[in-house]
Design an enzyme around this catalytic site. Structure first.
Site, PDB file in Angstrom:
ATOM      1  N   HIS A  82       3.565  -3.605   5.147  1.00 19.24           N
ATOM      2  CA  HIS A  82       3.223  -2.876   3.813  1.00 19.24           C
ATOM      3  C   HIS A  82       3.160  -1.089   3.790  1.00 19.24           C
ATOM      4  CE1 HIS A  82       2.799  -2.242  -0.882  1.00 19.24           C
ATOM      5  NE2 HIS A  82       1.414  -1.770  -0.390  1.00 19.24           N
ATOM      6  N   ASP A 161      -2.440  -8.269 -11.330  1.00 17.92           N
ATOM      7  CA  ASP A 161      -1.840  -6.832 -10.957  1.00 17.92           C
ATOM      8  C   ASP A 161      -0.644  -6.443 -11.293  1.00 17.92           C
ATOM      9  OD1 ASP A 161      -1.632  -4.966  -8.653  1.00 17.92           O
ATOM     10  OD2 ASP A 161       0.218  -5.501  -8.068  1.00 17.92           O
ATOM     11  N   ARG A 168      -2.504   1.330 -15.467  1.00 16.72           N
ATOM     12  CA  ARG A 168      -3.270   1.184 -14.572  1.00 16.72           C
ATOM     13  C   ARG A 168      -2.552   3.242 -15.029  1.00 16.72           C
ATOM     14  NH1 ARG A 168      -3.803  -0.424  -9.290  1.00 16.72           N
ATOM     15  NH2 ARG A 168      -4.221   1.470  -8.598  1.00 16.72           N
ATOM     16  N   SER A 183      -5.564  -4.110  -5.513  1.00 18.98           N
ATOM     17  CA  SER A 183      -3.656  -3.978  -6.065  1.00 18.98           C
ATOM     18  C   SER A 183      -2.785  -4.663  -5.212  1.00 18.98           C
ATOM     19  CB  SER A 183      -3.071  -2.946  -6.487  1.00 18.98           C
ATOM     20  OG  SER A 183      -1.513  -2.725  -6.301  1.00 18.98           O
ATOM     21  N   LYS A 187      -1.353  -8.647  -3.909  1.00 21.68           N
ATOM     22  CA  LYS A 187      -0.279  -9.021  -3.978  1.00 21.68           C
ATOM     23  C   LYS A 187      -0.225  -9.834  -2.014  1.00 21.68           C
ATOM     24  CE  LYS A 187       1.802  -5.097  -5.376  1.00 21.68           C
ATOM     25  NZ  LYS A 187       1.292  -3.916  -6.056  1.00 21.68           N
TER      26      LYS A 187
HETATM   27  N1  URA Z   1       0.990   0.428  -5.037  1.00 22.50           N
HETATM   28  C1  URA Z   1       0.736  -0.978  -5.323  1.00 22.50           C
HETATM   29  O1  URA Z   1       1.136  -1.744  -5.096  1.00 22.50           O
HETATM   30  N2  URA Z   1      -0.091  -0.537  -6.411  1.00 22.50           N
HETATM   31  C2  URA Z   1      -1.634   0.751  -6.473  1.00 22.50           C
HETATM   32  O2  URA Z   1      -2.260   0.388  -7.272  1.00 22.50           O
HETATM   33  C3  URA Z   1      -0.802   1.878  -5.676  1.00 22.50           C
HETATM   34  C4  URA Z   1       0.503   1.928  -5.913  1.00 22.50           C
END
Ligand code: URA
Length: 441
Positions: A82, A161, A168, A183, A187
């Site tokens: 990621h 999320d 947010r 977050s 995922k």
């Molecule tokens: N990327 C994400 O997936 N979540 C966040 O909160 C910030 C960046």
């Protein structure tokens, strides 16, 4: 505990019981807690932070708000990567096939670009026919047969999320390390992975502008991940200037193909090899990082990585001929050079400004529902430390069918992103730090 009480306690700096966090997330996901209360909770977390136990609970609650894939029937160690997002970051397009060609299983759920940063899904969709909206059953089949599959987040993956991130974004609570960590991990862990390589971008084009906060985010994510039984390695890599030269979806696909054909820019190659090698170590197909690097370089050198990309693309409906001959990828009808107004050496190249210029040309989006033009973007010919003559091209603009700004304005943006001076600029390390995920050195 009522939402009001949870907010009040967090506002006053108290530690919340696990049950209270689990209920808050479940109730919010199902619409029983309104946005205004969740926004107040996020703001309280922004100022007060979360203890390790609270953060583990928040991540688990968000993870279990939807489906968690069970890939245990797919043989092999499942490892994903990621990136926190940057400009010109096309690493996933080369890394996934390279790791798969070396024997790692790569279930990758990616995102779309937003603002000045690009997204892997938009890049993949620049390959004619490539589908990122596959059902889970097909995702599993392609993963098992080719070794990698790259799709988008379905509505059933971490729905808490999805809702929370949108909230947010509107309430100035994105920049909170615990909220970002929960977050990202909620995922990623929903993909059914065994291990994760995290690439935290640092610099002007990144979400994290300084190494201190980037390191804290990396350590936080690694620690929650390990608490949940996953191996997590993290890298801090440079995003003070774009990675590689191409910024824009089809242009970046072409550059990733160049890399897989043993060509392409050195910086992109270095970051891709380092991150892929880490996946091989975590995936237990290489004993150490030296062996892993050798294997990744061999898969570039003998073309196995490229063939694997073609195989994955074909399985996902994409046209492998467009990879073999990138002139078949979407191409801008109009290009124009940006010429330097002075001679000297490039002292700095503002990645964020380049990302915004690519967006203005049609390559990116300011809202998630906007459409991107796959052919739009730009190629930077000069990077930090490069000498430049007066009237030499700094970059080439590839104009989308609809641009958000007149080309002259974009040209000024690009010229303004360059700082040209007299000093020689020694190269900075691209990989600034590595936090070991248990795979050794
Ligand atoms: N990327 C994400 O997936 N979540 C966040 O909160 C910030 C960046």
């Amino acid at each position: 505990m009522r939402a009001y009480e949870v907010i009040r306690r967090k506002r006053d700096g108290q530690v919340l019981p696990a049950q209270a966090i689990a209920e808050l997330v479940a109730d919010y996901t199902q619409g029983r807690v309104p946005d205004y209360q969740m926004a107040a909770f996020c703001m309280a977390v922004f100022f007060r932070g979360l203890s390790e136990a609270e953060l583990n609970e928040l991540t688990a609650a968000m993870l279990h708000s939807g489906d968690v894939l069970d890939l245990s029937d797919v043989p092999g160690v499942k490892v994903d990567k990621h990136s926190t997002g940057g400009v010109g970051d096309k690493v996933s397009l080369a890394l996934a096939p390279l790791a798969a060609a070396c024997g790692v299983k790569v279930p990758m759920v990616s995102g779309r670009g937003l603002g000045h940063t690009g997204g892997t899904l938009d890049k993949l969709e620049a390959i004619p026919g490539f589908r990122v909206d596959l059902p889970v059953a097909r995702f599993r089949e392609i993963l098992a047969s080719t070794g990698a599959c790259l799709i988008g987040q379905t509505v059933r993956i971490a729905p808490a999320d999805r809702k929370l991130y949108a909230l947010r974004d509107l309430t100035a609570t994105v920049e909170s390390i615990p909220l970002i960590a929960a977050s990202i991990l909620s995922k990623k862990l929903a993909e059914g992975i065994d291990a994760l390589v995290l690439d935290v971008k640092v610099g002007s084009g990144a979400f994290m502008k300084g190494s201190g906060e980037a390191r804290r985010l990396a350590e936080t994510i690694a620690s929650i991940g390990r608490g949940m039984g996953k191996k997590v390695s993290a890298f801090l890599t440079d995003m003070d200037q774009p990675l590689g030269r191409a910024v824009g979806n089809a242009l970046e696909v072409k550059e990733a193909v160049d890399l897989l054909r043993d060509e392409g820019p050195k910086d992109l190659r270095e970051v891709t090899v380092e991150l892929t090698a880490e996946m091989l170590v975590l995936g237990r197909v290489a004993a150490d990082r030296d062996e892993a690097r050798r294997r990744v370089l061999a898969a570039i050198g003998d073309g196995r990585g490229f063939l694997k990309l073609c195989e994955i693309a074909e399985a996902q409906g994409g046209d492998p001929d467009a990879l073999a001959d990138p002139s078949l990828l979407p191409r801008a009808a109009v290009t124009r050079p940006v010429l330097s107004e002075e001679a000297g050496v490039v002292q700095a190249l503002d990645a964020e400004a380049i990302g915004l210029a690519a967006m203005a040309l049609g390559a990116g989006r300011s809202r998630l529902e906007d459409r991107v033009d796959p052919a739009a973007g730009l190629v930077v010919h000069k990077k930090v430390g490069d000498p430049v003559e007066r009237r030499e091209p700094l970059a080439t603009l590839h104009l989308g069918e609809v641009t958000l700004e007149p080309p002259d304005t974009v040209e000024m943006r690009v010229r303004g992103a360059y700082q040209i001076g007299r000093e020689l600029v020694p190269p900075e390390p691209l990989v600034r730090e590595r936090l070991d995920g248990g795979g050794g050195t």
